[in-house]
Design a protein around this motif. Structure first.
Motif, mmCIF file in Angstrom:
data_model
loop_
_atom_site.group_PDB
_atom_site.id
_atom_site.type_symbol
_atom_site.label_atom_id
_atom_site.label_comp_id
_atom_site.label_asym_id
_atom_site.label_seq_id
_atom_site.Cartn_x
_atom_site.Cartn_y
_atom_site.Cartn_z
ATOM 1 N N ALA A 267 0.845 -1.195 0.000
ATOM 2 C CA ALA A 267 0.000 0.000 0.000
ATOM 3 C C ALA A 267 0.879 1.243 0.000
ATOM 4 N N ARG A 268 0.255 2.387 -0.215
ATOM 5 C CA ARG A 268 1.027 3.625 -0.121
ATOM 6 C C ARG A 268 0.259 4.681 0.664
ATOM 7 N N MET A 269 1.043 5.596 1.194
ATOM 8 C CA MET A 269 0.496 6.671 2.024
ATOM 9 C C MET A 269 1.070 7.954 1.451
ATOM 10 N N GLU A 270 0.205 8.919 1.120
ATOM 11 C CA GLU A 270 0.698 10.108 0.435
ATOM 12 C C GLU A 270 -0.052 11.345 0.926
ATOM 13 N N GLY A 271 0.690 12.409 1.104
ATOM 14 C CA GLY A 271 0.079 13.656 1.567
ATOM 15 C C GLY A 271 -0.504 14.467 0.429
ATOM 16 N N ILE A 272 -1.420 15.356 0.797
ATOM 17 C CA ILE A 272 -1.952 16.316 -0.181
ATOM 18 C C ILE A 272 -1.847 17.715 0.411
ATOM 19 N N VAL A 273 -1.415 18.669 -0.394
ATOM 20 C CA VAL A 273 -1.581 20.091 -0.067
ATOM 21 C C VAL A 273 -2.420 20.658 -1.208
ATOM 22 N N VAL A 274 -3.602 21.094 -0.867
ATOM 23 C CA VAL A 274 -4.606 21.426 -1.885
ATOM 24 C C VAL A 274 -4.117 22.501 -2.853
ATOM 25 N N PHE A 275 -3.299 23.426 -2.356
ATOM 26 C CA PHE A 275 -2.871 24.551 -3.210
ATOM 27 C C PHE A 275 -2.110 24.065 -4.454
ATOM 28 N N ASP A 276 -1.539 22.882 -4.385
ATOM 29 C CA ASP A 276 -0.827 22.340 -5.553
ATOM 30 C C ASP A 276 -1.765 22.138 -6.746
ATOM 31 N N TYR A 277 -3.065 22.095 -6.469
ATOM 32 C CA TYR A 277 -4.042 21.796 -7.531
ATOM 33 C C TYR A 277 -4.751 23.048 -8.045
ATOM 34 N N ALA A 278 -4.239 24.228 -7.662
ATOM 35 C CA ALA A 278 -4.954 25.491 -7.946
ATOM 36 C C ALA A 278 -5.357 25.619 -9.416
ATOM 37 N N LYS A 279 -4.475 25.201 -10.321
ATOM 38 C CA LYS A 279 -4.797 25.346 -11.755
ATOM 39 C C LYS A 279 -6.013 24.504 -12.153
ATOM 40 N N ARG A 280 -6.282 23.460 -11.377
ATOM 41 C CA ARG A 280 -7.388 22.566 -11.739
ATOM 42 C C ARG A 280 -8.653 22.808 -10.908
ATOM 43 N N TYR A 281 -8.650 23.869 -10.077
ATOM 44 C CA TYR A 281 -9.852 24.160 -9.286
ATOM 45 C C TYR A 281 -11.105 24.319 -10.154
ATOM 46 N N PRO A 282 -11.013 24.994 -11.317
ATOM 47 C CA PRO A 282 -12.246 25.151 -12.107
ATOM 48 C C PRO A 282 -12.897 23.815 -12.466
ATOM 49 N N GLN A 283 -12.087 22.833 -12.807
ATOM 50 C CA GLN A 283 -12.617 21.505 -13.141
ATOM 51 C C GLN A 283 -13.355 20.897 -11.944
ATOM 52 N N ALA A 284 -12.716 20.963 -10.773
ATOM 53 C CA ALA A 284 -13.337 20.400 -9.569
ATOM 54 C C ALA A 284 -14.600 21.180 -9.216
ATOM 55 N N GLY A 285 -14.524 22.515 -9.354
ATOM 56 C CA GLY A 285 -15.675 23.357 -9.030
ATOM 57 C C GLY A 285 -16.874 23.004 -9.897
ATOM 58 N N GLN A 286 -16.606 22.764 -11.179
ATOM 59 C CA GLN A 286 -17.709 22.409 -12.091
ATOM 60 C C GLN A 286 -18.337 21.071 -11.709
#
Ligand code: NAP
Length: 332
Positions: A267-286
């Protein structure tokens, strides 16, 4: 006058009233290319606790004497900025204060006819983005898998569980207290809920996820993370989103003792920092807006009405588990 909350002293352990200063200064005039806004809604986030510590992180610490960092929605009341007009609502990291002067950098105009301002701090804001990218990208969720999420009745957790349901997964939420657990199963469509205050989480996970957990979305760390690690399925993904149970520690955080489960289960364990995805926020927002529109995703918000003076007490609600869904402070 502009009332503001400033960091007076760095907390050790729990944040106390003496860690804050409430100050007032004259409301300034917006200069060329700037606008003046009045704060409508302030976001309360567990990460705020980390920003008060003087240690390296994904953002610099809030400096002593500085206005407390916070996301908020402001309403423009005067503008010398070509793109912002009085009456516009704008989301940004404007701090805990009544009035804001901004040049628009890092700010985004929002449409309050589509959703109320608070939702742009919750499902359509940072917590929604965290849930979306944490689950789908870092968690690499596949249809039909078994998902467990802790902090399940909170801002991020409620959205994680509901997105997983949209994706046809079996979803188990872990939350504190019978009312929150009932919300998860009866209103938000989770398949099962575990009250970590009343139940042995490890045993409950064995019962609810007999074939193991494919994705564990961790919002709390500590003993609950340890329990989830004992129940991983082969090739499971553990998303390290947060560890609120550890944020008030006065001593260093201890890592999970059951981490060898990652080895055994490949298995794997991985962190997320949301700001790394800022360019893709519009896609998630939609996507999130569409799921809200179809009723597949219900927005849960906990709105406290008050003044900036209520910020310190409202922040503590997160650490006492007193919020259901996204916690915001709405200014009168
Ligand atoms: P939230 O879940 O709305 O509120 C915090 C909740 O944590 C409380 O309601 C409480 O619920 C639970 N909690 C408090 N102390 C606890 C403890 N000792 N043990 C177990 N649960 C405890 O907050 P949120 O904004 O959605 O944030 C959830 C997590 O995501 C936090 O860890 C936050 O730091 C993290 N986060 C990370 C990112 C990122 O980019 N990595 C972005 C946003 C948020 P119960 O009543 O269920 O205990």
């Amino acid at each position: 006058m502009n009332r503001q909350i400033r960091l007076a002293a760095r907390p050790v352990g729990e944040v106390k009233p003496e860690n804050w200063d409430i100050t007032s200064e004259p409301v300034g005039e917006p200069g060329p290319g700037h606008f003046l806004g009045r704060t409508r809604v302030v976001s309360l986030d567990p990460a705020m606790r980390g920003w008060l510590d003087d240690r390296p992180s994904y953002l610099p610490p809030v400096a002593l004497g500085e206005v407390m960092r916070a996301g908020s929605v402001i309403e423009v009341i005067a503008s010398n900025h070509p793109e912002y007009q009085p009456g516009d609502h704008v989301v940004g990291t404007f701090g805990v204060q009544e009035y804001v002067i901004s040049d628009g950098r890092g700010a985004m105009k929002i449409d309050t006819s589509l959703a109320p301002p608070s939702t742009y701090l919750g499902a359509l804001g940072m917590p929604g983005m965290t849930a979306y990218f944490g689950l789908l990208d870092v968690g690499a969720l596949r249809d039909g898998e078994t998902v467990v999420v802790s902090g399940a009745a909170g801002a991020v957790g409620t959205i994680v569980g509901q997105i997983a349901k949209v994706k046809g997964c079996r979803v188990i939420g872990i939350a504190g207290g019978p009312a929150k657990c009932a919300l998860l199963t009866d209103e938000l469509g989770f398949d099962a809920a575990i009250d970590y205050r009343a139940e042995d989480v490890r045993k409950a996970l064995r019962r609810h996820a007999p074939d193991g957990i494919d994705v564990y979305f961790d919002n709390v760390g500590g003993e609950i993370l340890d329990a989830a690690l004992t129940r991983l399925a082969m090739h499971a993904r553990v998303v390290v989103c947060g560890a609120i149970s550890q944020y008030n520690n006065a001593t260093p955080v201890k890592g999970p003792s059951n981490y060898l489960s990652l080895l055994v289960n490949r298995a794997r364990m991985e962190g997320i920092v949301v700001f790394d995805y800022a360019k893709r926020y519009p896609q998630a927002g939609q996507d999130i807006a569409a799921w809200i529109g179809t009723g597949q995703l219900k927005v849960k918000e906990h709105v406290v009405s008050g003044t900036v003076d209520d910020f310190p007490e409202t922040l503590q609600m997160l650490f006492r588990g007193e919020n259901v869904g996204k916690l915001v402070l709405e200014l009168a």
